[in-house]
Design a protein around this motif. Structure first.
Motif, mmCIF file in Angstrom:
data_model
loop_
_atom_site.group_PDB
_atom_site.id
_atom_site.type_symbol
_atom_site.label_atom_id
_atom_site.label_comp_id
_atom_site.label_asym_id
_atom_site.label_seq_id
_atom_site.Cartn_x
_atom_site.Cartn_y
_atom_site.Cartn_z
ATOM 1 N N SER A 106 -131.047 74.287 -29.279
ATOM 2 C CA SER A 106 -131.999 73.723 -30.230
ATOM 3 C C SER A 106 -133.346 74.385 -29.946
ATOM 4 N N THR A 107 -134.269 74.239 -30.870
ATOM 5 C CA THR A 107 -135.611 74.777 -30.658
ATOM 6 C C THR A 107 -136.247 74.125 -29.439
ATOM 7 N N SER A 111 -137.498 76.106 -26.089
ATOM 8 C CA SER A 111 -138.894 75.929 -25.670
ATOM 9 C C SER A 111 -138.963 75.492 -24.214
#
Length: 135
Positions: A106-107, A111
């Motif tokens: 996922s983003t 991150s």
């Protein structure tokens, strides 16, 4: 000693390029998050090995960030977040080459992976600076 410092700084700069490439890749519409994770691991490996070399620490050839951080911790106080970051990055030491080996990120996950590499970079730079200030 000055020559060694120059070589180690070159490795830190090279690691910075790897990390910057990961940051750029992660925001592209066609981002390959496997590559981002691998670049973050590779940059962190360079940061930690440069730090260990700076202080003359011996270590076995390894791509495990946890191993390297534990070796550093034998000699220096090492914040918990450094070990935690190393443990989160360690699974990405091998770049997946085939589409069937791809990991779905996922983003938020990618991150976090980049933030872990940033943590290890900051630790390395801070350690280098504190050593230079003591001289």
């Amino acid at each position: 000693m000055r020559e060694l410092d120059d070589i180690l700084m070159c490795w830190i700069v090279k690691a910075g390029y790897d990390l910057e490439t990961a940051r750029i890749e992660m925001v592209l519409p066609s981002a390959d998050f496997d590559s981002v994770a691998f670049l973050c691991h590779r940059a962190s490996l360079k940061f930690l090995k440069a730090l260990m070399s700076k202080f003359g620490m011996k270590y076995e050839p390894s791509k495990s960030l946890v191993y390297l951080v534990e070796k550093i911790a034998e000699n220096f106080r090492t914040p918990h977040d450094v070990l935690l970051s190393a443990s989160k990055l360690d699974p990405y030491q091998v770049h997946r080459k085939f589409p069937t080996e791809s990991t779905r990120f996922s983003t938020a996950q990618i991150s976090e992976i980049v933030a872990c590499a940033e943590c290890l970079r900051a630790f390395t730079i801070k350690s280098f600076r504190s050593f230079s200030e003591r001289k």
